[in-house]
Design an enzyme around this catalytic site. Structure first.
Site, short mmCIF file in Angstrom:
data_model
loop_
_atom_site.label_atom_id
_atom_site.label_comp_id
_atom_site.label_asym_id
_atom_site.label_seq_id
_atom_site.Cartn_x
_atom_site.Cartn_y
_atom_site.Cartn_z
N THR A 61 13.88 4.18 2.59
CA THR A 61 12.45 3.87 2.71
C THR A 61 11.79 4.84 3.69
OG1 THR A 61 10.83 2.10 2.94
CG2 THR A 61 12.71 2.01 4.44
N LYS A 65 12.12 9.17 2.16
CA LYS A 65 12.24 9.24 0.69
C LYS A 65 12.22 10.67 0.14
CE LYS A 65 10.48 4.66 -0.54
NZ LYS A 65 9.52 3.90 -1.34
N ASP A 100 11.28 2.46 -7.73
CA ASP A 100 9.95 1.87 -7.50
C ASP A 100 9.13 1.86 -8.80
OD1 ASP A 100 10.17 1.23 -4.79
OD2 ASP A 100 9.57 3.24 -4.15
N ASN A 146 -8.00 7.95 -5.83
CA ASN A 146 -7.52 8.00 -4.45
C ASN A 146 -8.65 8.37 -3.51
OD1 ASN A 146 -5.17 7.74 -2.74
ND2 ASN A 146 -5.40 9.92 -2.29
N THR A 148 -8.56 10.33 -0.88
CA THR A 148 -8.56 11.79 -0.83
C THR A 148 -8.43 12.28 -2.27
OG1 THR A 148 -7.38 11.59 1.27
CG2 THR A 148 -7.44 13.78 0.26
P1 NAP Z 1 1.49 6.11 1.63
O1 NAP Z 1 2.37 7.10 0.97
O2 NAP Z 1 1.22 6.22 3.09
O3 NAP Z 1 0.10 6.11 0.85
C1 NAP Z 1 -0.99 5.35 1.30
C2 NAP Z 1 -2.09 5.32 0.25
O4 NAP Z 1 -3.10 4.41 0.69
C3 NAP Z 1 -2.76 6.68 0.04
O5 NAP Z 1 -3.15 6.79 -1.31
C4 NAP Z 1 -4.01 6.54 0.95
O6 NAP Z 1 -5.08 7.37 0.57
C5 NAP Z 1 -4.36 5.10 0.71
N1 NAP Z 1 -5.20 4.53 1.78
C6 NAP Z 1 -4.84 4.29 3.06
N2 NAP Z 1 -5.87 3.74 3.74
C7 NAP Z 1 -6.90 3.65 2.86
C8 NAP Z 1 -8.24 3.18 2.95
N3 NAP Z 1 -8.72 2.67 4.09
N4 NAP Z 1 -9.02 3.21 1.85
C9 NAP Z 1 -8.55 3.70 0.68
N5 NAP Z 1 -7.27 4.18 0.52
C10 NAP Z 1 -6.47 4.15 1.61
O7 NAP Z 1 2.05 4.61 1.44
P2 NAP Z 1 2.99 4.10 0.26
O8 NAP Z 1 4.40 4.25 0.65
O9 NAP Z 1 2.51 4.69 -1.02
O10 NAP Z 1 2.67 2.53 0.29
C11 NAP Z 1 1.42 2.03 -0.18
C12 NAP Z 1 1.50 0.50 -0.23
O11 NAP Z 1 2.45 0.11 -1.23
C13 NAP Z 1 1.97 -0.14 1.07
O12 NAP Z 1 1.24 -1.33 1.27
C14 NAP Z 1 3.43 -0.46 0.81
O13 NAP Z 1 3.90 -1.58 1.55
C15 NAP Z 1 3.37 -0.81 -0.68
N6 NAP Z 1 4.64 -0.65 -1.37
C16 NAP Z 1 5.13 -1.75 -1.99
C17 NAP Z 1 6.30 -1.66 -2.70
C18 NAP Z 1 6.82 -2.88 -3.38
O14 NAP Z 1 7.96 -2.87 -3.86
N7 NAP Z 1 6.03 -3.95 -3.47
C19 NAP Z 1 7.00 -0.43 -2.79
C20 NAP Z 1 6.47 0.69 -2.15
C21 NAP Z 1 5.28 0.56 -1.43
P3 NAP Z 1 -5.23 8.86 1.18
O15 NAP Z 1 -4.32 9.72 0.33
O16 NAP Z 1 -6.64 9.18 1.03
O17 NAP Z 1 -4.76 8.80 2.61
#
Ligand code: NAP
Length: 265
Positions: A61, A65, A100, A146, A148
């Site tokens: 995680t 990754k 995932d 997205n 960005t």
């Molecule tokens: P990440 O790589 O850090 O990506 C974060 C994403 O959220 C980016 O697209 C970012 O946009 C966007 N974002 C952040 N703040 C924002 C805001 N205020 N307004 C609009 N967009 C915003 O994180 P990740 O690993 O992909 O995880 C994302 C979510 O998925 C987390 O909540 C994580 O816990 C969840 N998740 C769940 C599972 C599951 O099995 N259920 C598995 C993996 C992840 P920018 O590119 O513009 O920064």
């Protein structure tokens, strides 16, 4: 006894140990699942150490990754996504998978959602990349939105038949969609939704990858609009199910794994 585990930093909050150990117990598999917290930047070294210690499988995680790609032979989907969350040490070099994507598609399918037509994926980070490939490979036409916008275009260039967008057109995209997935962190810390409530409709199935809290603002708005809702614990469960099956070759017992997971949420 086989040892499986998870590397992440931090990993203290992980729900994977009870979920996987419930599966081992149900299937009579003599195994334990433990967590490891290597220093940031040491993901590939941690994989090499695990191989030396005869660990059977590792989940991976944040923030490792991508780092672990240097220490594994990535399976085709993990290679396309550019991230590994499951490593199988049965091969040399170990094989890197990404479960995932299947976590999202199997979560939706487990709720009777037909994976055809149009999907909107909000977010282009790690989860967004995996979900977009998963839905496109299931034959959906995927629009990625997205904050960005450039990252959405970059991801769309890699995903078959996908388009990239900023958040300004999200309402129009959702109005035409069959499936909506939130793969942003919005909704995790605050009671906010990344999607305008008035864009949601009864023809939608909505998966929120956020699982803490389990009932997010987006899912409440979606239920009010008459949409089918799938919470993030289902995605977490089915990535675990897919991983369990990759490691053991045995059909995973989803029900006790789900019970163990939800008991801790
Ligand atoms: P990440 O790589 O850090 O990506 C974060 C994403 O959220 C980016 O697209 C970012 O946009 C966007 N974002 C952040 N703040 C924002 C805001 N205020 N307004 C609009 N967009 C915003 O994180 P990740 O690993 O992909 O995880 C994302 C979510 O998925 C987390 O909540 C994580 O816990 C969840 N998740 C769940 C599972 C599951 O099995 N259920 C598995 C993996 C992840 P920018 O590119 O513009 O920064």
């Amino acid at each position: 006894m086989d040892v499986y585990g998870l590397i992440g930093n931090p990993v203290g909050h992980s729900l994977s140990p009870p979920m996987h150990e419930a599966g081992y117990e149900e299937c009579g598999i003599d195994a334990r699942y433990v967590t490891f917290e290597p220093p940031k930047g040491e993901g590939a070294a941690a994989v090499e150490a695990a191989a030396t210690l005869d660990v059977a499988g590792l989940n991976v995680t944040v923030p490792f990754k991508q780092d672990v790609l240097d220490a594994v032979d990535p399976a085709p989907l993990a290679d396309r996504i550019g991230a590994v969350n499951t490593i199988d040490f049965a091969t040399d070099p170990p094989t890197g998978y990404n479960t995932d994507a299947a976590g999202a598609t199997r979560a939706l399918e487990s709720h009777g959602v037909d994976l055809s037509g149009r999907a909107v994926v909000v977010g282009a980070g790690g989860a967004g990349r995996a979900v977009a490939f998963g839905l496109a490979d299931a034959d959906m036409t995927v629009a990625i939105a997205n904050r960005t916008e450039e990252k959405a275009h970059d991801l769309a260039a890699d995903v078959p038949d996908a388009t990239g967008h900023g958040l300004d057109t999200l309402g129009d995209l959702v109005a035409d969609a069959d499936v909506l997935v939130n793969a942003t962190t919005v909704g995790m810390k605050e009671d906010q939704s990344p999607v305008p409530a008035d864009a949601l409709h009864g023809g939608l199935a909505v998966l929120d990858a956020v699982y803490d809290p389990i009932e997010t603002r987006l899912l409440r708005d979606a239920a009010d609009a008459g949409a089918t809702t799938v919470d993030g614990a289902w995605m977490l469960l089915y990535q675990g199910v897919e991983t369990f099956e990759t490691w053991t070759g045995v059909d995973a017992p989803a029900e006790p794994m789900n019970d163990a997971l939800r008991a801790r949420l």
